[in-house]
Motif scaffolding. Structure first.
Motif, short mmCIF file in Angstrom:
data_model
loop_
_atom_site.label_atom_id
_atom_site.label_comp_id
_atom_site.label_asym_id
_atom_site.label_seq_id
_atom_site.Cartn_x
_atom_site.Cartn_y
_atom_site.Cartn_z
N GLU A 250 12.97 14.85 47.11
CA GLU A 250 11.71 15.58 47.32
C GLU A 250 10.83 14.94 48.37
N LEU B 72 10.49 23.74 48.83
CA LEU B 72 9.99 23.77 47.45
C LEU B 72 8.70 24.59 47.35
N ARG C 269 12.97 25.98 40.58
CA ARG C 269 11.58 25.71 40.96
C ARG C 269 10.86 26.99 41.39
N ALA D 216 10.70 19.51 51.03
CA ALA D 216 9.37 19.72 50.47
C ALA D 216 8.82 21.08 50.87
#
Length: 489
Positions: free
Chosen positions: A144, A153, A206, A150
């Motif tokens: 991450e 995400l 996610r 990132a």
């Protein structure tokens, strides 16, 4: 000089046969992410074989996640390129036509998503190197801290990573009522299918737990093992091929006769009737383990020791009797950690590997193999070291190879010539080693670097002592001196 293309096919020498199929009639059933020389000499050839056999569903749409370089090589050539197969004095050229289009993802993210989401797409293959999966080498979980991951995400509207593109495209397929594609990692990662699956599922969860459940139930991520030596193409190679063809081919690749692709027989969509070089199996892991620890482990040792000695090519390193002895000893150690399949004769495999390494026409560069060592060492060298330590066995050859990698981080060979340490963790490794003043300090710094070294090895006294011994030997006597000392043990 004219470029190789559809319009210049008639100018080619008679011994170079064009594809036996009508390229205009081909449907692209494959999307490949990570277009480079290896794909063009391996998976693209397999799909070209299927097209030549008359099944026109297996054209390839290829994508680069970074540079437009390959697109700019191939697009003016209508996707055509020659593959040179070199074995000693023998050289054969084959024209490959399977790649129909190349997408540069940062320029056209929606074009790549559309290709992945197309009902024609049944298989997605990936050669993005170990670092392209955005996984922590030590944990296998998503990294991450990577800025591209990132971003994915946060949003998958314009993905930046391979897992991001797969998740976004699978969401589009689910919404359209299409089955998933089969996603096949073709990189040298242990349990590469499981790692790709975990990366995709974690990222999907996610964003949408229902999507993750759908992928888990209906998708397929078979384990695979790929093997073919594909050295980097040089300007001299292109010049020689231009003279031979009468047209310029900037996308050419060179390789060896050997090709192997072992695939777990787990597909969720259509697949071709694979031909020569492809083996479907219920269990890839034993094949994968043998390749990683024998071929790739030896390659890493050869690359770092040879590179430190200022030797450019693999076959030149193995011209040294002491280097040959080292490789055989490394194989002796690694072999005890394997559980080979019944079909694999390890002694014959070792002989075949040495013959492949000895092929002088490949000119496989040590510095090419030395790239991304932090991503490769855990599975190639540290895993067999852990297995041998657990069994109470010696690790002399394996630890010499790791010590050479530690010395490689200095960016300076035995003659004092500098080189770039091409590794995604190069800056962090340099920082870890910056205050280390002695070989013992440098070994301690690396053993505590948990992004590469697993916890069970970090405190091992035998490994610490062996690495310190060989790093001291390399630093005081050079790589060749260390190899000579290894022979005398």
């Amino acid at each position: 000089m004219s470029r190789l293309s559809i319009t210049t096919l008639a100018q080619l020498p008679a011994d170079i046969t064009p594809p036996a199929y009508d390229r205009a009639a081909v449907t692209c059933g494959v999307v490949h992410i990570g277009i480079g020389a290896f794909h063009r000499a391996h998976q693209a050839v397999v799909f070209d074989d299927a097209l030549n056999a008359g099944d026109l569903r297996w054209g390839v749409i290829a994508a680069s996640l970074r540079s437009p370089g390959v697109r700019d090589q191939m697009q003016p050539q209508d996707g055509l390129y020659t593959m040179l197969v070199r074995d000693g004095a023998t050289e054969r050229a084959r024209l490959i036509g399977a790649v129909r289009h190349v997408i540069v993802a940062p320029e056209e993210p929606q074009a790549l998503l559309a290709a992945l989401a197309s009902p024609d797409t049944h298989i997605v293959t990936l050669t993005i190197t170990e670092k392209g999966y955005k996984l922590d080498p030590a944990t296998g979980m998503l990294n991450e801290s990577d800025p591209q991951l990132a971003a994915d995400l946060i949003s998958l509207d314009s993905p930046q990573t391979a897992p991001g593109y797969l998740v976004a495209a699978l969401a589009l397929r689910r919404a359209a009522g299409l089955a998933p594609f089969t996603a096949i990692s073709c990189d040298n990662l242990p349990h590469n299918g499981a790692r790709l699956r975990n990366a995709v599922l974690e990222l999907a969860r996610r964003h949408d737990a229902g999507l993750a459940d759908w992928i888990a139930e209906h998708g397929a991520f078979p384990e695979t093992m790929v093997d073919r030596i594909v050295p980097a193409t040089t300007p001299e190679d292109i010049a020689m091929q231009t003279e031979r063809l009468g047209v310029e081919d900037r996308a050419m690749v060179k390789t060896e006769p050997f090709l192997q692709w072992v695939i777990e027989d787990r597909f969720c969509n259509l697949r071709p009737d694979f031909g020569a070089g492809v083996q479907l199996t219920a269990a890839v892991a034993p094949w994968e383990e043998a390749k990683l620890r024998l071929l790739n482990g030896a390659h890493s040792g050869i690359a770092y020791l040879g590179g430190l000695a200022g030797i450019d090519h693999v076959h030149e390193v193995l011209a040294l009797p002491e280097a040959r002895h080292f490789v055989e000893r490394l194989w002796d150690e690694a072999e005890t950690t394997l559980s080979p399949p019944a079909e694999l004769d390890v002694a014959a495999y070792r002989r075949e590997l040495m013959a492949r390494f000895d092929n002088p026409t490949l000119r496989h560069r040590t510095r090419q193999i030395a790239m991304d060592g932090s991503q490769k060492l855990p599975q190639r060298l540290l895993a067999p070291i852990a297995a041998r330590l657990e069994a109470g066995q010696g690790i002399d050859a394996l630890s010499l190879a790791v010590a050479a990698w530690i010395r490689w981080q200095a960016g300076r060979d035995d003659e004092g010539d500098t080189y770039k340490v091409d590794d995604p963790l190069a800056a962090l490794l340099a920082g870890a080693l910056e205050s280390a003043r002695t070989p013992s300090d440098r070994v301690a710094a690396i053993l505590s670097f948990d992004a590469v070294v697993p916890p069970e090895l970090a405190e091992d006294a035998q490994l610490n002592a062996s690495l310190t011994h060989w790093l001291t030997m390399i630093e005081t006597r050079g790589a060749k001196g260390a190899l000579m000392a290894f022979v005398s043990r």
